[in-house]
Design a protein around this motif. Structure first.
Motif, PDB file in Angstrom:
ATOM      1  N   UNK A   1       0.707  -1.277   0.038  1.00 28.27           N
ATOM      2  CA  UNK A   1      -0.314  -0.110  -0.436  1.00 28.27           C
ATOM      3  C   UNK A   1       1.004   1.101  -0.006  1.00 28.27           C
ATOM      4  N   UNK A   2       2.065   1.219   0.694  1.00 26.91           N
ATOM      5  CA  UNK A   2       2.846   2.545   0.654  1.00 26.91           C
ATOM      6  C   UNK A   2       4.016   2.552  -0.650  1.00 26.91           C
ATOM      7  N   UNK A   3       3.995   1.358  -1.448  1.00 25.95           N
ATOM      8  CA  UNK A   3       4.619   1.632  -1.970  1.00 25.95           C
ATOM      9  C   UNK A   3       3.987   2.018  -3.238  1.00 25.95           C
ATOM     10  N   UNK A   4       2.258   1.966  -3.438  1.00 28.09           N
ATOM     11  CA  UNK A   4       1.340   2.314  -4.514  1.00 28.09           C
ATOM     12  C   UNK A   4       0.872   3.787  -4.089  1.00 28.09           C
ATOM     13  N   UNK A   5       1.109   4.279  -3.130  1.00 31.82           N
ATOM     14  CA  UNK A   5       0.901   5.252  -2.511  1.00 31.82           C
ATOM     15  C   UNK A   5       1.761   6.391  -3.636  1.00 31.82           C
ATOM     16  N   UNK A   6       3.216   5.853  -3.451  1.00 29.49           N
ATOM     17  CA  UNK A   6       4.333   6.754  -3.262  1.00 29.49           C
ATOM     18  C   UNK A   6       4.261   6.914  -5.015  1.00 29.49           C
ATOM     19  N   UNK A   7       3.572   5.647  -5.968  1.00 30.54           N
ATOM     20  CA  UNK A   7       3.237   5.513  -7.180  1.00 30.54           C
ATOM     21  C   UNK A   7       2.171   6.260  -8.110  1.00 30.54           C
ATOM     22  N   UNK A   8       1.293   5.880  -7.247  1.00 33.33           N
ATOM     23  CA  UNK A   8       0.241   6.520  -7.014  1.00 33.33           C
ATOM     24  C   UNK A   8       0.510   8.333  -7.055  1.00 33.33           C
ATOM     25  N   UNK A   9       0.955   8.970  -6.671  1.00 29.37           N
ATOM     26  CA  UNK A   9       1.294  10.170  -6.492  1.00 29.37           C
ATOM     27  C   UNK A   9       2.182  11.225  -7.702  1.00 29.37           C
ATOM     28  N   UNK A  10       2.864   9.942  -8.407  1.00 30.27           N
ATOM     29  CA  UNK A  10       3.564  10.198  -9.567  1.00 30.27           C
ATOM     30  C   UNK A  10       2.479   9.603 -10.500  1.00 30.27           C
ATOM     31  N   UNK A  11       2.378   8.699 -10.951  1.00 31.06           N
ATOM     32  CA  UNK A  11       1.227   8.818 -12.029  1.00 31.06           C
ATOM     33  C   UNK A  11       0.292   9.657 -12.066  1.00 31.06           C
ATOM     34  N   UNK A  12      -0.506  10.530 -10.900  1.00 31.49           N
ATOM     35  CA  UNK A  12      -0.978  11.447 -11.027  1.00 31.49           C
ATOM     36  C   UNK A  12      -0.346  12.511 -12.006  1.00 31.49           C
ATOM     37  N   UNK A  13       0.790  13.043 -11.370  1.00 25.36           N
ATOM     38  CA  UNK A  13       1.358  14.356 -11.678  1.00 25.36           C
ATOM     39  C   UNK A  13       1.978  14.016 -12.923  1.00 25.36           C
ATOM     40  N   UNK A  14       1.941  12.587 -13.413  1.00 27.80           N
ATOM     41  CA  UNK A  14       2.354  12.654 -14.527  1.00 27.80           C
ATOM     42  C   UNK A  14       1.200  12.666 -15.922  1.00 27.80           C
ATOM     43  N   UNK A  15      -0.266  11.975 -15.133  1.00 25.58           N
ATOM     44  CA  UNK A  15      -1.269  12.497 -16.205  1.00 25.58           C
ATOM     45  C   UNK A  15      -1.287  13.089 -16.684  1.00 25.58           C
ATOM     46  N   UNK A  16      -1.416  14.272 -15.215  1.00 27.23           N
ATOM     47  CA  UNK A  16      -1.668  15.348 -16.088  1.00 27.23           C
ATOM     48  C   UNK A  16      -1.160  16.851 -16.547  1.00 27.23           C
ATOM     49  N   UNK A  17      -0.038  15.453 -17.025  1.00 23.05           N
ATOM     50  CA  UNK A  17       0.872  16.555 -18.286  1.00 23.05           C
ATOM     51  C   UNK A  17       0.684  15.367 -20.057  1.00 23.05           C
ATOM     52  N   UNK A  18      -0.093  14.201 -19.186  1.00 24.60           N
ATOM     53  CA  UNK A  18       0.057  13.691 -20.784  1.00 24.60           C
ATOM     54  C   UNK A  18      -1.182  13.886 -21.497  1.00 24.60           C
ATOM     55  N   UNK A  19      -2.778  14.620 -20.350  1.00 32.08           N
ATOM     56  CA  UNK A  19      -3.814  14.641 -20.702  1.00 32.08           C
ATOM     57  C   UNK A  19      -3.817  15.598 -21.842  1.00 32.08           C
ATOM     58  N   UNK A  20      -3.034  16.825 -22.407  1.00 27.99           N
ATOM     59  CA  UNK A  20      -3.370  17.357 -23.376  1.00 27.99           C
ATOM     60  C   UNK A  20      -2.485  16.265 -24.646  1.00 27.99           C
ATOM     61  N   UNK A  21      -2.195  15.574 -24.420  1.00 32.90           N
ATOM     62  CA  UNK A  21      -2.419  15.243 -26.113  1.00 32.90           C
ATOM     63  C   UNK A  21      -3.023  14.313 -26.481  1.00 32.90           C
ATOM     64  N   UNK A  22      -4.003  13.229 -25.416  1.00 24.69           N
ATOM     65  CA  UNK A  22      -4.952  13.012 -26.135  1.00 24.69           C
ATOM     66  C   UNK A  22      -6.266  13.448 -26.077  1.00 24.69           C
ATOM     67  N   UNK A  23      -6.001  14.414 -25.340  1.00 26.77           N
ATOM     68  CA  UNK A  23      -7.384  15.432 -25.614  1.00 26.77           C
ATOM     69  C   UNK A  23      -7.069  15.977 -27.124  1.00 26.77           C
ATOM     70  N   UNK A  24      -6.278  16.737 -27.661  1.00 23.72           N
ATOM     71  CA  UNK A  24      -5.777  17.368 -28.571  1.00 23.72           C
ATOM     72  C   UNK A  24      -5.934  16.200 -29.496  1.00 23.72           C
ATOM     73  N   UNK A  25      -5.307  15.658 -29.875  1.00 23.35           N
ATOM     74  CA  UNK A  25      -5.716  14.283 -30.770  1.00 23.35           C
ATOM     75  C   UNK A  25      -7.271  13.859 -30.972  1.00 23.35           C
TER      76      UNK A  25
END
Length: 289
Positions: free
Chosen positions: A45-69
């Motif tokens: 759970x602790x490992x997933x929490x750390x990975x989730x925080x990073x994945x959420x930050x990177x998701x904000x940067x990746x969403x313009x790629x999908x929404x623009x296409x």
């Protein structure tokens, strides 16, 4: 006769005592096992929490790629050609890792529903071994490509480009990318992104809005947009997977805690019963003498 009766009185308590000690040992072993499982689930759970925080930050940067296409297809009003040969391509975006709830099952179920309608003209590309393991039993002949080693590290645009390059080698008239769209820590939805062929894009009624578009430019943009959409879908799926795994491990830790409380109570009651039985045996033996 008296000697036989005394012998029976001595043998029976010993059997009960060994039975009680065996029960205590079994409960103790199980209690230790559940405690070890709880430690593992808490660590995950602790490992997933750390990975989730990073994945959420990177998701904000990746969403313009999908929404623009996707906006390009929407504004151009691209639609599948009616007179084209029905060749459908489905891309299931999952990963290689489990213990994350029903994240992979929902994507595979959506793909399986599509295959139930028309399996002869449908091809499947599995991003991750989990979707392949679920689909290959009934629809193994429809799987044309599998992308492995997904989920161990955060997905990159390079990974999506490799998958897009292999995908472009297969001809299709219509297609879909099936993935999990992240909504919140405890919520995600299985969504679809439509894919279109070059002929369908060239026949779009409002393609003239964009200037300087020839066949070569359209082909280049289709390749880039496919990589962008796959990158976006993989980022959404990775964030949904980590949040679901964090929730699943939290629930597993709580269930292990409840089981530990029940086993501890059972162990104490059984130990008290064994002690009481031994006292009764000692008192009965003293009174018999």
């Amino acid at each position: 006769m008296f000697g036989q009766t005394k012998l029976l009185r001595l043998v029976q308590p010993q059997q009960q005592q060994s039975c009680g000690m065996a029960t205590l040992k079994a409960i103790s072993i199980r209690l230790k096992s559940v405690k070890n499982i709880q430690k593992i689930t808490q660590s995950m759970k602790m490992v997933s929490a750390a990975k989730y925080a990073r994945a959420e930050r990177e998701l904000r940067q990746a969403r313009p790629y999908g929404e623009g296409s996707q906006q390009f297809y929407e504004k151009s009003e691209v639609a599948p050609l009616e007179d084209a040969k029905p060749e459908k391509l489905l891309i299931a975006v999952t990963s290689d890792r489990g213990l994350c709830g029903a994240v992979h099952t929902t994507v595979s179920r959506a793909i399986r529903n599509e295959l139930n309608e028309d399996s002869e003209n449908t091809k499947v590309i599995c991003v991750g071994d989990k979707s392949r393991a679920i689909l290959q039993r009934l629809y193994g002949k429809n799987i044309i490509m599998v992308a492995n080693e997904v989920g161990r590290k955060p997905p990159t645009f390079k990974d999506a480009s490799k998958i897009a390059q292999e995908t472009s080698k297969h001809n299709f008239t219509t297609g879909k990318i099936v993935y999990n769209r992240f909504k919140s820590v405890v919520s995600y939805t299985t969504s679809e992104i439509p894919l279109f062929s070059v002929a369908a894009i060239e026949a779009a009624p409002k393609l003239g809005v964009y200037d300087s578009l020839d066949s070569e430019v359209i082909q280049s943009y289709i390749e880039f947009s496919l990589a962008s959409l796959l990158y976006y879908a993989m980022k959404e799926g990775a964030c949904s997977e980590q949040s679901s795994r964090m929730t699943a491990m939290d629930n597993a830790s709580k269930n292990a805690g409840e089981m530990i409380d029940k086993l501890t109570l059972t162990f104490n009651r059984t130990r008290q019963a064994v002690i009481t039985r031994e006292l009764i045996e000692i008192i009965s033996g003293a009174s018999a003498l």
